[in-house]
Design a protein around this motif. Structure first.
Motif, PDB file in Angstrom:
ATOM      1  N   ARG A  75     -79.462 -15.333 -25.030  1.00  0.00           N
ATOM      2  CA  ARG A  75     -79.381 -15.281 -26.492  1.00  0.00           C
ATOM      3  C   ARG A  75     -80.555 -14.055 -27.328  1.00  0.00           C
ATOM      4  O   ARG A  75     -80.322 -13.580 -28.094  1.00  0.00           O
ATOM      5  CB  ARG A  75     -80.203 -17.081 -26.675  1.00  0.00           C
ATOM      6  CG  ARG A  75     -79.102 -17.847 -26.972  1.00  0.00           C
ATOM      7  CD  ARG A  75     -79.943 -19.616 -27.088  1.00  0.00           C
ATOM      8  NE  ARG A  75     -80.930 -20.093 -26.610  1.00  0.00           N
ATOM      9  CZ  ARG A  75     -81.370 -20.265 -26.000  1.00  0.00           C
ATOM     10  NH1 ARG A  75     -80.286 -21.023 -25.061  1.00  0.00           N
ATOM     11  NH2 ARG A  75     -82.238 -20.929 -24.984  1.00  0.00           N
ATOM     12  N   THR A  76     -82.140 -14.190 -26.418  1.00  0.00           N
ATOM     13  CA  THR A  76     -82.189 -13.175 -27.211  1.00  0.00           C
ATOM     14  C   THR A  76     -81.762 -12.092 -27.083  1.00  0.00           C
ATOM     15  O   THR A  76     -81.998 -11.220 -28.269  1.00  0.00           O
ATOM     16  CB  THR A  76     -83.552 -12.887 -25.970  1.00  0.00           C
ATOM     17  OG1 THR A  76     -84.716 -14.772 -25.859  1.00  0.00           O
ATOM     18  CG2 THR A  76     -84.914 -11.895 -27.081  1.00  0.00           C
ATOM     19  N   SER A  77     -81.090 -11.887 -26.418  1.00  0.00           N
ATOM     20  CA  SER A  77     -80.058  -9.924 -26.378  1.00  0.00           C
ATOM     21  C   SER A  77     -78.861 -10.247 -27.595  1.00  0.00           C
ATOM     22  O   SER A  77     -79.113  -9.315 -28.496  1.00  0.00           O
ATOM     23  CB  SER A  77     -79.531 -10.216 -25.011  1.00  0.00           C
ATOM     24  OG  SER A  77     -79.973 -10.116 -23.947  1.00  0.00           O
ATOM     25  N   ARG A  78     -78.956 -11.226 -27.605  1.00  0.00           N
ATOM     26  CA  ARG A  78     -77.798 -10.796 -28.850  1.00  0.00           C
ATOM     27  C   ARG A  78     -79.132 -11.007 -30.686  1.00  0.00           C
ATOM     28  O   ARG A  78     -78.401 -10.655 -31.464  1.00  0.00           O
ATOM     29  CB  ARG A  78     -76.968 -12.025 -28.673  1.00  0.00           C
ATOM     30  CG  ARG A  78     -76.122 -12.154 -27.571  1.00  0.00           C
ATOM     31  CD  ARG A  78     -75.010 -13.549 -27.523  1.00  0.00           C
ATOM     32  NE  ARG A  78     -74.152 -13.354 -26.780  1.00  0.00           N
ATOM     33  CZ  ARG A  78     -73.151 -14.702 -26.455  1.00  0.00           C
ATOM     34  NH1 ARG A  78     -73.417 -15.551 -26.031  1.00  0.00           N
ATOM     35  NH2 ARG A  78     -72.176 -13.992 -25.304  1.00  0.00           N
ATOM     36  N   LEU A  79     -79.562 -11.481 -30.143  1.00  0.00           N
ATOM     37  CA  LEU A  79     -81.061 -11.776 -31.682  1.00  0.00           C
ATOM     38  C   LEU A  79     -81.405 -10.773 -31.835  1.00  0.00           C
ATOM     39  O   LEU A  79     -81.191  -9.786 -32.655  1.00  0.00           O
ATOM     40  CB  LEU A  79     -82.042 -12.876 -31.934  1.00  0.00           C
ATOM     41  CG  LEU A  79     -83.514 -12.806 -32.901  1.00  0.00           C
ATOM     42  CD1 LEU A  79     -82.124 -13.311 -33.752  1.00  0.00           C
ATOM     43  CD2 LEU A  79     -84.003 -13.867 -32.627  1.00  0.00           C
ATOM     44  N   LEU A  80     -81.685  -9.617 -30.701  1.00  0.00           N
ATOM     45  CA  LEU A  80     -81.927  -8.663 -30.792  1.00  0.00           C
ATOM     46  C   LEU A  80     -80.937  -7.600 -31.485  1.00  0.00           C
ATOM     47  O   LEU A  80     -80.799  -6.268 -31.366  1.00  0.00           O
ATOM     48  CB  LEU A  80     -82.759  -7.780 -29.437  1.00  0.00           C
ATOM     49  CG  LEU A  80     -83.704  -8.573 -29.235  1.00  0.00           C
ATOM     50  CD1 LEU A  80     -84.401  -8.164 -27.883  1.00  0.00           C
ATOM     51  CD2 LEU A  80     -85.299  -8.106 -30.331  1.00  0.00           C
ATOM     52  N   GLY A  81     -79.912  -8.146 -31.693  1.00  0.00           N
ATOM     53  CA  GLY A  81     -77.981  -6.839 -31.574  1.00  0.00           C
ATOM     54  C   GLY A  81     -77.881  -6.674 -31.100  1.00  0.00           C
ATOM     55  O   GLY A  81     -76.753  -5.596 -31.334  1.00  0.00           O
ATOM     56  N   TYR A  82     -77.672  -6.881 -29.532  1.00  0.00           N
ATOM     57  CA  TYR A  82     -77.197  -6.830 -28.569  1.00  0.00           C
ATOM     58  C   TYR A  82     -75.606  -8.081 -28.061  1.00  0.00           C
ATOM     59  O   TYR A  82     -76.223  -9.081 -27.915  1.00  0.00           O
ATOM     60  CB  TYR A  82     -77.530  -6.560 -27.383  1.00  0.00           C
ATOM     61  CG  TYR A  82     -78.605  -4.817 -27.849  1.00  0.00           C
ATOM     62  CD1 TYR A  82     -78.150  -4.254 -27.871  1.00  0.00           C
ATOM     63  CD2 TYR A  82     -80.212  -5.594 -27.464  1.00  0.00           C
ATOM     64  CE1 TYR A  82     -78.961  -1.836 -27.698  1.00  0.00           C
ATOM     65  CE2 TYR A  82     -80.221  -4.490 -28.288  1.00  0.00           C
ATOM     66  CZ  TYR A  82     -80.386  -3.607 -27.945  1.00  0.00           C
ATOM     67  OH  TYR A  82     -81.258  -2.631 -28.435  1.00  0.00           O
ATOM     68  N   PRO A  83     -74.563  -7.311 -27.285  1.00  0.00           N
ATOM     69  CA  PRO A  83     -73.353  -8.548 -26.998  1.00  0.00           C
ATOM     70  C   PRO A  83     -73.632  -9.091 -26.264  1.00  0.00           C
ATOM     71  O   PRO A  83     -73.590 -10.281 -26.235  1.00  0.00           O
ATOM     72  CB  PRO A  83     -72.127  -7.192 -27.094  1.00  0.00           C
ATOM     73  CG  PRO A  83     -72.356  -6.297 -27.939  1.00  0.00           C
ATOM     74  CD  PRO A  83     -74.340  -5.760 -28.104  1.00  0.00           C
ATOM     75  N   GLY A  84     -74.619  -8.988 -25.500  1.00  0.00           N
ATOM     76  CA  GLY A  84     -74.887  -8.600 -23.917  1.00  0.00           C
ATOM     77  C   GLY A  84     -76.387  -8.712 -23.535  1.00  0.00           C
ATOM     78  O   GLY A  84     -76.554  -7.513 -24.062  1.00  0.00           O
TER      79      GLY A  84
END
Length: 341
Positions: free
Chosen positions: A105-114
């Motif tokens: 979830r943190t990865s996605r919030l930072l703008g990365y797909p995964g």
């Protein structure tokens, strides 16, 4: 008066575009004045993950709005990108005392797909940091610091804030905002406190290139002004927190009456974004007792304001150039004591 923090799902009949705030499925249009195309622009921008160099800035910008467990993940990757790049999702979850789901979830919030994409960015960031760049000054200003240290620390913080803002600024959203401003019939700017001063700076810049712009700091006058806006007008809200009711309320009213709306904020997920067709994210240095948010946010906001102004001046140069020359000429004698009257 309506609650300014309540999300609006529809516009009034005066709007020429399909209703829907930035980031919602309902917002359509190319992003021009009155078209409310924020969602399209945001979707385009989010399709490409942030560059490695922008990752640290993204963490500093978004961390205050994260849950505590997500903050631990974000702080870990920002403080030790090389070490975290070597960890699996399970390893990072164990290191931060969180879960694999929180890491994703943190990865996605930072703008990365995964997480895999985040690891690649961390490896790139680690390589960038190992390229010989001087270590950052991170200490807070102390009450007994020598003035020379105060200057050095403030200069470093200002430089970091500007670099973070530039790295995280969505140029797709910026371009759409510039286009809307260049075509606007009138431009109204809302802000409170230090953000109101930034709004005044933008208004006077736009006035000097012949645009009709006005900055409001009185919340009552701001709302009574916003209710008169229509398609073809632009309303801008400047709020670091993204939750200042006196700034959100007039933006909401302008949004519902069909104006193109823009938010300049340090919290892109905050309530103000619900009524913004275009969102420009600012960054701030870490707060301390002697450096409150109003100081660091102002630096970031002024950079965004200058980007908007220069972009509009470029688009309208045929009229902006002569207007700037005329305004300079009108004031020139005031800077020469021999001709002052």
């Amino acid at each position: 008066m309506s609650d300014p923090l309540k999300k609006s799902s529809t516009r009034s009949t005066s709007s020429t575009g399909t209703a829907g705030p930035a980031g919602s499925a309902g917002a359509t249009g190319p992003g021009g004045s009155g078209d409310h195309g924020g969602a399209t622009a945001q979707a385009t921008a989010q399709a490409t993950p942030p560059a490695p160099a922008a990752l640290a800035a993204k963490v500093r910008t978004l961390a205050p709005s994260m849950t505590r467990s997500m903050q631990r993940v974000a702080e870990a990757v920002a403080s030790d990108p090389a070490g975290c790049a070597a960890l699996t999702v399970t390893g990072l979850a164990e290191l931060t005392g969180t879960s694999e789901a929180t890491v994703v979830r943190t990865s996605r919030l930072l703008g990365y797909p995964g997480y895999r994409d985040l690891r690649l960015a961390l490896a790139g960031l680690a390589a960038h940091q190992q390229s010989g760049r001087a270590p950052a000054v991170t200490a807070d200003i102390a009450v007994d610091d020598p003035i020379a240290d105060v200057v050095a620390k403030l200069a470093h913080d200002e430089q970091q804030t500007l670099a973070d803002t530039a790295a995280g600024l969505d140029t797709v959203q910026l371009g759409a905002a510039v286009n809307a401003l260049a075509q606007a019939r009138r431009i109204e700017i809302y802000g409170a406190g230090a953000s109101a001063l930034v709004g005044m700076d933008l208004a006077q810049k736009l006035l000097r290139i012949g645009l009709f712009a006005h900055a409001h700091s009185d919340p009552h006058l701001a709302v009574t002004n916003a209710v008169l806006l229509r398609a073809g007008d632009v309303a801008i809200a400047i709020t670091h927190s993204g939750s200042t009711g006196d700034t959100i309320e007039p933006l909401r009213v302008a949004f519902e009456h069909g104006a193109t709306t823009l938010a300049v904020t340090g919290r892109p997920g905050g309530p103000v974004a619900q009524y913004a067709d275009h969102v420009l994210t600012t960054s701030t240095a870490r707060e301390s007792e002697l450096r409150p948010a109003a100081m660091s946010s102002r630096t970031s906001q002024l950079l965004v304001v200058d980007c908007l102004f220069v972009g509009v001046a470029q688009r309208t140069y045929d009229t902006a150039g002569p207007a700037l020359a005329a305004s300079y000429e009108a004031l020139a004698h005031r800077h020469d004591p021999r001709t002052a009257r």
